[in-house]
Design a protein around this motif. Sequence first.
Motif, PDB file in Angstrom:
ATOM      1  N   GLN A   1      -0.149 -13.028 -56.269  1.00  0.00           N
ATOM      2  CA  GLN A   1       1.278 -12.741 -56.237  1.00  0.00           C
ATOM      3  C   GLN A   1       1.598 -11.889 -55.014  1.00  0.00           C
ATOM      4  O   GLN A   1       0.862 -10.961 -54.680  1.00  0.00           O
ATOM      5  N   THR A   2       2.696 -12.213 -54.371  1.00  0.00           N
ATOM      6  CA  THR A   2       3.172 -11.424 -53.238  1.00  0.00           C
ATOM      7  C   THR A   2       4.088 -10.325 -53.758  1.00  0.00           C
ATOM      8  O   THR A   2       4.975 -10.581 -54.575  1.00  0.00           O
ATOM      9  N   VAL A   3       3.838  -9.092 -53.298  1.00  0.00           N
ATOM     10  CA  VAL A   3       4.651  -7.948 -53.726  1.00  0.00           C
ATOM     11  C   VAL A   3       5.193  -7.216 -52.501  1.00  0.00           C
ATOM     12  O   VAL A   3       4.675  -7.371 -51.399  1.00  0.00           O
ATOM     13  N   ASN A   4       6.214  -6.396 -52.706  1.00  0.00           N
ATOM     14  CA  ASN A   4       6.891  -5.684 -51.620  1.00  0.00           C
ATOM     15  C   ASN A   4       6.245  -4.348 -51.284  1.00  0.00           C
ATOM     16  O   ASN A   4       6.931  -3.429 -50.848  1.00  0.00           O
ATOM     17  N   HIS A   5       4.947  -4.229 -51.485  1.00  0.00           N
ATOM     18  CA  HIS A   5       4.240  -2.978 -51.243  1.00  0.00           C
ATOM     19  C   HIS A   5       2.954  -3.284 -50.477  1.00  0.00           C
ATOM     20  O   HIS A   5       2.446  -4.394 -50.521  1.00  0.00           O
ATOM     21  N   SER A   6       2.428  -2.279 -49.796  1.00  0.00           N
ATOM     22  CA  SER A   6       1.214  -2.485 -49.002  1.00  0.00           C
ATOM     23  C   SER A   6      -0.003  -2.709 -49.896  1.00  0.00           C
ATOM     24  O   SER A   6      -0.016  -2.315 -51.073  1.00  0.00           O
ATOM     25  N   ALA A   7      -1.016  -3.302 -49.304  1.00  0.00           N
ATOM     26  CA  ALA A   7      -2.276  -3.519 -50.025  1.00  0.00           C
ATOM     27  C   ALA A   7      -2.872  -2.182 -50.457  1.00  0.00           C
ATOM     28  O   ALA A   7      -3.376  -2.051 -51.577  1.00  0.00           O
ATOM     29  N   ALA A   8      -2.807  -1.172 -49.600  1.00  0.00           N
ATOM     30  CA  ALA A   8      -3.366   0.146 -49.935  1.00  0.00           C
ATOM     31  C   ALA A   8      -2.631   0.773 -51.120  1.00  0.00           C
ATOM     32  O   ALA A   8      -3.261   1.324 -52.028  1.00  0.00           O
ATOM     33  N   ASP A   9      -1.292   0.675 -51.126  1.00  0.00           N
ATOM     34  CA  ASP A   9      -0.529   1.221 -52.261  1.00  0.00           C
ATOM     35  C   ASP A   9      -0.882   0.493 -53.555  1.00  0.00           C
ATOM     36  O   ASP A   9      -1.061   1.129 -54.601  1.00  0.00           O
ATOM     37  N   MET A  10      -1.006  -0.818 -53.498  1.00  0.00           N
ATOM     38  CA  MET A  10      -1.319  -1.586 -54.703  1.00  0.00           C
ATOM     39  C   MET A  10      -2.743  -1.317 -55.166  1.00  0.00           C
ATOM     40  O   MET A  10      -3.011  -1.214 -56.366  1.00  0.00           O
TER      41      MET A  10
ATOM     42  N   ASP B   1       4.508  -9.418 -42.813  1.00  0.00           N
ATOM     43  CA  ASP B   1       5.888  -9.020 -43.119  1.00  0.00           C
ATOM     44  C   ASP B   1       5.982  -7.680 -43.858  1.00  0.00           C
ATOM     45  O   ASP B   1       7.053  -7.290 -44.325  1.00  0.00           O
ATOM     46  N   GLY B   2       4.849  -6.961 -43.993  1.00  0.00           N
ATOM     47  CA  GLY B   2       4.865  -5.670 -44.668  1.00  0.00           C
ATOM     48  C   GLY B   2       4.618  -5.748 -46.161  1.00  0.00           C
ATOM     49  O   GLY B   2       4.462  -4.729 -46.831  1.00  0.00           O
ATOM     50  N   LYS B   3       4.575  -6.948 -46.678  1.00  0.00           N
ATOM     51  CA  LYS B   3       4.276  -7.148 -48.098  1.00  0.00           C
ATOM     52  C   LYS B   3       2.767  -7.309 -48.248  1.00  0.00           C
ATOM     53  O   LYS B   3       2.024  -7.206 -47.278  1.00  0.00           O
ATOM     54  N   SER B   4       2.310  -7.568 -49.463  1.00  0.00           N
ATOM     55  CA  SER B   4       0.886  -7.843 -49.657  1.00  0.00           C
ATOM     56  C   SER B   4       0.704  -8.896 -50.743  1.00  0.00           C
ATOM     57  O   SER B   4       1.578  -9.103 -51.589  1.00  0.00           O
ATOM     58  N   ASP B   5      -0.435  -9.549 -50.685  1.00  0.00           N
ATOM     59  CA  ASP B   5      -0.823 -10.519 -51.704  1.00  0.00           C
ATOM     60  C   ASP B   5      -1.853  -9.850 -52.611  1.00  0.00           C
ATOM     61  O   ASP B   5      -2.852  -9.302 -52.131  1.00  0.00           O
TER      62      ASP B   5
ATOM     63  N   ASP C   1       7.103  -0.575 -57.981  1.00  0.00           N
ATOM     64  CA  ASP C   1       8.484  -0.300 -57.621  1.00  0.00           C
ATOM     65  C   ASP C   1       8.904   1.089 -58.103  1.00  0.00           C
ATOM     66  O   ASP C   1       9.597   1.819 -57.407  1.00  0.00           O
ATOM     67  N   GLU C   2       8.454   1.440 -59.310  1.00  0.00           N
ATOM     68  CA  GLU C   2       8.783   2.741 -59.883  1.00  0.00           C
ATOM     69  C   GLU C   2       8.097   3.884 -59.124  1.00  0.00           C
ATOM     70  O   GLU C   2       8.721   4.908 -58.819  1.00  0.00           O
ATOM     71  N   VAL C   3       6.832   3.699 -58.776  1.00  0.00           N
ATOM     72  CA  VAL C   3       6.053   4.745 -58.111  1.00  0.00           C
ATOM     73  C   VAL C   3       6.399   4.865 -56.623  1.00  0.00           C
ATOM     74  O   VAL C   3       6.575   5.972 -56.112  1.00  0.00           O
ATOM     75  N   TYR C   4       6.511   3.731 -55.930  1.00  0.00           N
ATOM     76  CA  TYR C   4       6.682   3.733 -54.469  1.00  0.00           C
ATOM     77  C   TYR C   4       8.109   3.425 -54.014  1.00  0.00           C
ATOM     78  O   TYR C   4       8.392   3.503 -52.821  1.00  0.00           O
ATOM     79  N   GLY C   5       8.968   3.044 -54.921  1.00  0.00           N
ATOM     80  CA  GLY C   5      10.337   2.658 -54.565  1.00  0.00           C
ATOM     81  C   GLY C   5      10.429   1.188 -54.254  1.00  0.00           C
ATOM     82  O   GLY C   5       9.427   0.525 -54.019  1.00  0.00           O
ATOM     83  N   VAL C   6      11.636   0.687 -54.272  1.00  0.00           N
ATOM     84  CA  VAL C   6      11.845  -0.760 -54.072  1.00  0.00           C
ATOM     85  C   VAL C   6      12.031  -1.081 -52.610  1.00  0.00           C
ATOM     86  O   VAL C   6      12.577  -0.385 -51.836  1.00  0.00           O
TER      87      VAL C   6
END
Length: 150
Positions: free
Chosen positions: A8-17, A103-107, A145-150
């Motif tokens: 799944q692609t998410v709007n957060h970095s790989a390191a954050d995830m 694009d700044g997102k991560s898989d 999203d809750e921890v790092y913001g949207v």
Amino acid sequence: MPSFSQTQTVNHSAADMFNLVADVEQYPVFVPLCQSLSVRGRKSLDDGREVLVADMTVAYKIVRETFTSRVELRPDENVILVEYLDGPFKQLENKWTFTDRPDGKSDIGFFISYEFKSRALGSLMGAMFDRAFRKFSSAFESRADEVYGV
């Protein structure tokens, strides 16, 4: 043996995830079916890896089971490996992968395969586990999203 795999692609970095998934003590707050989780021990290795042993209790209606796993955190590789040690399963393997995108997102890759020791428990819990795994990705994304913001 039942298995589930999803990327799944998410709007957060790989390191954050990676950090979010590695923070197993928070699972009871947001992971489907996770009633409790306690870390028995944690050890940092010289090569940057960290290994921990954790007990996780999953519950659904009247069924409650606890199992023990060895979790290996590999931050340099953006990989988390989970090895089953004890509990109601005959076998359980779990792997997470985290890959940054341009694009700044991560898989986020999630793979799990499992087999219960008891056929009766497998019949009772199998379909419910499959539904829960399908909700895992959205639970982790919502938590990010809750921890790092949207």
